[in-house]
Design an enzyme around this catalytic site. Structure first.
Site, PDB file in Angstrom:
ATOM      1  N   ASN A  23       0.807  -1.218   0.000  1.00 11.24           N
ATOM      2  CA  ASN A  23       0.000   0.000   0.000  1.00 11.24           C
ATOM      3  C   ASN A  23       0.844   1.274   0.000  1.00 11.24           C
ATOM      4  O   ASN A  23       0.355   2.330   0.404  1.00 11.24           O
ATOM      5  CB  ASN A  23      -0.931  -0.007   1.215  1.00 11.24           C
ATOM      6  CG  ASN A  23      -1.934  -1.141   1.136  1.00 11.24           C
ATOM      7  OD1 ASN A  23      -2.477  -1.424   0.071  1.00 11.24           O
ATOM      8  ND2 ASN A  23      -2.160  -1.816   2.244  1.00 11.24           N
ATOM      9  N   HIS A  36      -5.737   7.170  -1.601  1.00  5.85           N
ATOM     10  CA  HIS A  36      -7.178   6.979  -1.368  1.00  5.85           C
ATOM     11  C   HIS A  36      -7.836   8.302  -0.986  1.00  5.85           C
ATOM     12  O   HIS A  36      -8.979   8.567  -1.375  1.00  5.85           O
ATOM     13  CB  HIS A  36      -7.409   5.935  -0.269  1.00  5.85           C
ATOM     14  CG  HIS A  36      -7.195   4.527  -0.746  1.00  5.85           C
ATOM     15  ND1 HIS A  36      -7.226   3.437   0.096  1.00  5.85           N
ATOM     16  CD2 HIS A  36      -6.947   4.028  -1.978  1.00  5.85           C
ATOM     17  CE1 HIS A  36      -6.990   2.345  -0.600  1.00  5.85           C
ATOM     18  NE2 HIS A  36      -6.815   2.681  -1.864  1.00  5.85           N
TER      19      HIS A  36
END
Ligand code: NAD
Ligand code: GLY
Length: 361
Positions: A242, A249
């Protein structure tokens, strides 16, 4: 052709990478053990590749679900279309779903496969670079919620992944670049030699040279498979995948799903994560400069959107799944190819890095 196996014991599966795989069913038909098959795709990909796939499955009972195209449709409501078709066509627990599409189709089809009759088999046929190197591998499936991306989902591994590189011939340039962000991510987090290989070959990759593409997809999948095999459900190490995603995001949510592509948001997010690593004294400025350069040469944004402010970032990052006990856990770099998941960066430092990147107070 290149292939590898994601080693998860009895749930292990192969990943095939080559051009014209759709036309080579002898290779993959054995992974579709059922008579019933449901192909899930969207209204952009269907006219391009659906008939070719169906032609290879002429001995099966095949139905199809053609979803509207776009991240905005990656919702529970859209998922109903898949369940409606499966039930109307009397699909039983032995059925196989096939995801023919990018990450949006793959994530939704995989989640439908995880839920339908408490879990059925599915095959991933990724059609974007991003889905070939990331989303089709590793079993994360799900949909978005208006309050957060990928917030509703399940781990459900496919039975086979077919990365047919010839599908990339029709992929728009912007989408191709978005996929390169995830390719570069592997170099940054765990594979320094791959990063250096990418620096040498980025021009040829941007031309979509077949051999280079095959190598880039293979090495990305090898890295992802190794991480997932070690930590399938993200109890620890898998979180390194990530890098840049917590910032990314926030960008995707603020801009509205689909306006900034996932890979674009991840690219700008990786630059912020590298800058934070430099600020912590963990990463040399030289790696930040090289990382930024490689992303730019890949046609990707390296700065956050101008219309976001610091509070918006912090609020949206706080809603990310990677918040533990109220502290922001971020993937950061301690060198090229060396990543850590850390909550060491104080909020003030995150604010400083955002401000330095041009984000409004
Ligand atoms: P996407 O699925 O929206 O595809 C991008 C666009 O390209 C779409 O318009 C699509 O219709 C079109 N397209 C796809 N293949 C094409 C082809 N061969 N020719 C022409 N057009 C084509 O986007 P994506 O980048 O593939 O995936 C992004 C999604 O993946 C996001 O929802 C993200 O959250 C998810 N994701 C999931 C994981 C995971 O581990 N499950 C990892 C990374 C990203
Ligand atoms: N794309 C992040 C993961 O699969 O864990």
């Amino acid at each position: 052709m290149k292939n590898l196996e994601l080693d998860l014991g009895e749930r292990s599966y192969p990943i095939f990478i080559a051009r014209d795989l759709l036309g080579a069913p002898d290779l993959w038909c054995k992974y579709i053990t059922s008579q019933q098959v449901c192909i899930v795709t969207n209204d952009t990909i269907a006219p391009l590749y659906l008939e070719k796939l169906k032609a290879q499955l002429s001995d099966k009972t095949v139905c199809e679900v053609i979803l509207p195209d776009g991240e905005a449709y990656k919702t529970l409501a859209t998922l109903e279309q898949i369940f409606d078709t499966l039930l109307e066509e009397n699909h039983n627990r032995t059925t196989t779903l096939i995801a023919l599409g990018g990450g949006v189709v793959g994530d939704m089809c995989g989640f439908a496969a995880a839920c339908y009759q408490r879990g059925v088999r599915f095959v991933q046929i990724p059609s974007t670079l991003l889905s070939m190197v990331d989303s089709s591998v590793g079993g994360k499936t799900g949909v978005n919620h208006p309050l957060g991306k990928n917030m509703i989902g399940a781990f459900h591994q496919p039975n086979c992944v077919l990365a047919d590189l010839s599908l990339l011939d029709t992929l728009p340039e912007r989408e191709f670049s978005a996929g390169l962000a995830e390719v570069i991510k592997y170099g940054l987090i765990c594979d320094a030699p791959f990063f250096e290989w990418l620096e040498k070959n980025i021009t040829g990759l941007m031309r979509r040279d077949t051999d280079l593409l095959e190598e880039a997809v293979y090495r990305s999948c090898v890295n992802k498979a190794e991480v997932v095999a070690e930590d399938e459900r993200e109890g620890g190490r898998r979180a390194i995948l990530n890098l840049g995603h917590t910032f990314g995001h926030a960008i995707e949510t603020a801009e509205g799903y689909g306006n900034w592509l996932h890979g674009e948001a991840v690219s700008a997010g990786m630059v912020l994560a590298m800058a934070l690593s430099v600020e912590l004294g963990w990463l040399s400025d030289d790696i930040l400069v090289r990382g930024k350069m490689l992303l730019q040469l890949s046609g990707l944004p390296v700065a956050p959107p101008e219309n976001m402010d610091v509070d918006q970032f912090l609020q949206l990052m706080g809603r990310d799944k990677k918040v533990l006990d109220g502290r922001l856990r971020l993937v950061l770099l301690k060198g090229l190819g060396e990543s850590v998941v850390s909550s060491d960066a104080p909020v003030e430092m995150i604010v400083q890095v955002l401000r330095a990147a041009g984000v409004r107070a």
